[in-house]
Design a protein around this motif. Structure first.
Motif, short mmCIF file in Angstrom:
data_model
loop_
_atom_site.label_atom_id
_atom_site.label_comp_id
_atom_site.label_asym_id
_atom_site.label_seq_id
_atom_site.Cartn_x
_atom_site.Cartn_y
_atom_site.Cartn_z
N ASN A 1 55.00 -16.85 -60.98
CA ASN A 1 56.00 -15.78 -61.00
C ASN A 1 57.02 -15.93 -62.10
N LEU A 2 56.58 -16.38 -63.28
CA LEU A 2 57.50 -16.37 -64.42
C LEU A 2 57.79 -14.93 -64.80
N PHE A 3 58.96 -14.71 -65.42
CA PHE A 3 59.32 -13.37 -65.86
C PHE A 3 58.63 -13.10 -67.20
N PRO A 4 57.67 -12.16 -67.22
CA PRO A 4 56.83 -12.03 -68.42
C PRO A 4 57.56 -11.47 -69.64
N HIS A 5 58.72 -10.84 -69.41
CA HIS A 5 59.44 -10.25 -70.53
C HIS A 5 60.45 -11.21 -71.13
N LEU B 1 66.20 -17.58 -56.95
CA LEU B 1 67.14 -18.25 -57.84
C LEU B 1 68.59 -17.89 -57.50
N TYR C 1 56.21 -16.70 -74.90
CA TYR C 1 56.23 -15.85 -73.71
C TYR C 1 55.19 -16.39 -72.74
N TRP D 1 55.31 -8.03 -74.60
CA TRP D 1 55.74 -9.43 -74.62
C TRP D 1 54.60 -10.42 -74.71
N ASN E 1 52.76 -15.14 -71.20
CA ASN E 1 51.40 -14.73 -71.56
C ASN E 1 50.68 -15.72 -72.45
N GLN F 1 51.14 -24.94 -68.01
CA GLN F 1 52.41 -24.83 -68.73
C GLN F 1 53.35 -23.86 -68.02
N ARG G 1 62.65 -23.86 -64.34
CA ARG G 1 63.51 -22.73 -63.98
C ARG G 1 64.21 -23.00 -62.64
N ALA G 2 63.47 -23.56 -61.69
CA ALA G 2 64.08 -23.87 -60.39
C ALA G 2 65.11 -24.99 -60.54
N PHE H 1 56.39 -21.39 -56.79
CA PHE H 1 55.36 -20.62 -56.10
C PHE H 1 53.96 -20.95 -56.62
N GLN I 1 57.72 -11.23 -58.44
CA GLN I 1 58.82 -11.19 -59.42
C GLN I 1 60.17 -11.09 -58.72
#
Lengths: 242, 293
Positions: free
Chosen positions: A89-93, B177, A135, B268, A137, A143, A151-152, A85, B170
């Motif tokens: 839209n990476l998962f921040p946690h 995926l 992370y 995080w 952030n 990067q 990830r894809a 995208f 998100q």
């Protein structure tokens, strides 16, 4: 080698009363890199989002490897289509490594150690082996986008879709992302890219698809498109860019 | 010329800023002096220190304190658990579930907790024939049920707000995926929603602590009940009030500490976490890699 992997067949798409795709026919061969260009609002992104059913189409069919995307289980078909995208839209946690390993582990049921090992290899492939534990952030836009590509790829998709993946990046970070995509092209990955980077389109694309007002107005070999577009719309589009 | 006017006017603004700051300090200082003076006067003239430290009242307050702590821990865990489901119900793709969750929230936020406690404590046992109600000690269960249902509604709204604040991208990324909606909620959306909602949930749980004071009217021997008892026996409000104040602050301040800890834990990769990792690593080998780009 040239067998069609993704086929759009008379695709119509509307948002409410507004039709955004009109009777789109398009075929992407295995190993081919198709670059979709066109003015804003021409339906490029919507076309990609219809491919993995983030949007539902109203008429026509989309086939992946001969199977109708519409009739296949949505979660199954999405595993075979990698999507990257504009806004990462990476998962921040999750760390970079966890972002890449999450879906193989949860969706495909890979053992955790195996998924993480594969994720580390993919991060290495996009040049981020040293950022595995970072992370999102703490990562630059370039990067983050490379992690998103890894990830894809982790789901071992048959085709990768790139939706304006460099549009949200600072200019000096665009190159590192394009390098990764070029590497994928060299490895024979089938890809559909929506982009505004014409230089890159020219370099990496096998074929250019020009869209305008929800229609495919031109599809041409890359070299000939940039030398002499086959249509008036193509000439207009190129002249506005120069 | 123009520069001079500018510097003059910005000098004027600075002067006013300084003046406002001094006035604020004076007001705050005056407030502290007034309250501190009043408090010192009360503590020196009104409080009976012999009674304050007498084992009798200490034991009764201690018993009430531990009861309140138990009620708070149980109701807290139950109301947060319930709230997660209410929040999920609010975002359900099923219209029926969504409406039921909304109706639940509207009712329990829209009526007083005291009313709800009366319904459960006085009303519910009357649904059985006289003497048939199976719970002879109904006050404590009624208290926990009331607090849980009431605060479950508030936590539910906090969770829903937390989910709404997670960017749509998100969910799209997770679904792209191949994750199902439920899996995407569990693995991707809810952990972020939880972080977003933590402050609001913590706020609500501190209110829950204070809401236990209402339980005095349904015969739960909690802290305010002990106060009422001692006050009416001794005709001395200030001495037991010192106990009440300290005990509630002990619970609410531990609660804020807990919430702060939870918030730090889900920070995080932001600056404070980075610093935490840096100091944890000593020289901080891999953690400063993120800074370079």
């Amino acid at each position: 080698m040239t067998r069609p992997l993704v086929e759009f067949d008379g695709v119509d798409k509307s948002f409410g009363d507004t039709q955004v795709l009109y009777d789109v026919d398009l075929s992407v061969d295995e190993g081919e890199v198709v670059v979709v260009i066109g003015p804003s609002g021409s339906g490029k992104s919507t076309l990609l989002r219809c491919t993995n059913r983030l949007e539902e189409i109203q008429a026509g069919d989309i086939r992946l490897d001969g199977r109708s995307v519409i009739e296949t289980d949505v979660n199954e078909i999405r595993q075979q289509i990698g999507m990257v995208f504009q806004s990462f839209n990476l998962f921040p946690h999750k760390t970079a490594l966890e972002n890449v390993a999450l879906a193989p582990e949860k969706v495909k049921g890979r053992p955790e150690a195996e998924a993480r090992e594969a994720a580390a290899e993919l991060l290495d492939r996009v040049g981020l082996a040293d950022q595995a534990e970072s992370y999102p952030n703490a990562l630059s836009g370039g990067q983050q986008q490379r992690v998103a590509i890894a990830r894809a790829l982790a789901m071992e998709p048959k085709v990768m879709l790139f939706d304006e993946v460099t549009s949200a990046l600072d200019p000096e970070l665009v190159g590192e992302v394009l390098d990764v995509i070029e590497g994928l092209a060299a490895d024979g990955m089938t890809m559909v890219l929506v982009t505004h980077e014409m230089g890159f389109a020219r370099e990496v694309g096998d074929r250019i698809v020009l869209m305008a007002d929800g229609r495919v107005v031109e599809r041409t070999e890359t070299a000939s498109f940039f030398e002499e577009p086959g249509t008036e719309r193509g000439r207009q589009f190129l002249s506005r860019l120069l | 010329m123009a520069t001079q006017t500018e510097s003059e006017s910005s000098g004027g603004v600075l002067m006013r800023d300084r003046l406002v700051k001094r006035v604020g300090e004076a007001a705050a200082g005056g407030f502290v002096l007034a309250i501190g003076g009043l408090l010192a006067w009360i503590l020196s003239t009104q409080v009976d220190y012999e009674l304050l430290s007498s084992p009798l009242i200490a034991r009764r307050f201690a018993e009430a304190f531990f009861l309140v702590v138990q009620i708070v821990v149980i109701s807290s865990l139950l109301s947060v658990t319930l709230g997660v489901f209410v929040g999920l119900g609010r975002i359900s793709t099923s219209r029926i579930t969504g409406r039921i969750a909304k109706g639940y929230v509207e009712f329990f936020r829209g009526t007083p907790l005291l009313f709800q406690l009366f319904v459960i404590y006085f009303g519910v046992p009357r649904l059985w024939a006289t003497g048939e109600f199976p719970f002879p000690d109904w006050a404590l269960p009624a208290a926990i049920i009331g607090l849980t249902l009431n605060h479950g509604a508030y936590v539910g709204e906090a969770i829903r707000g937390g989910i709404d604040a997670v960017p749509d991208g998100q969910m799209e990324a997770a679904r792209s995926l191949g994750m199902s909606r439920v899996m995407a909620l569990r693995e991707v959306v809810l952990p972020q929603a939880w972080r977003n909602a933590l402050a609001a949930i913590g706020n609500d749980q501190i209110i829950l602590v204070k809401d236990t004071s209402l339980l005095t009217v349904i015969a739960v021997p909690e802290i305010m009940s002990v106060f009422r008892n001692i006050n009416s026996n001794q005709l001395d409000p200030w001495t037991p009030l010192v106990w009440v104040c300290v005990l509630y602050l002990v619970i609410t301040m531990s609660m804020s500490q807990l919430v702060n800890g939870l918030e730090r834990r889900s920070d995080w990769g932001s600056d404070s976490r980075m610093f935490g990792r840096l100091s944890g690593l000593g020289s901080g080998g891999d953690a400063d890699g993120g800074e370079e780009a």
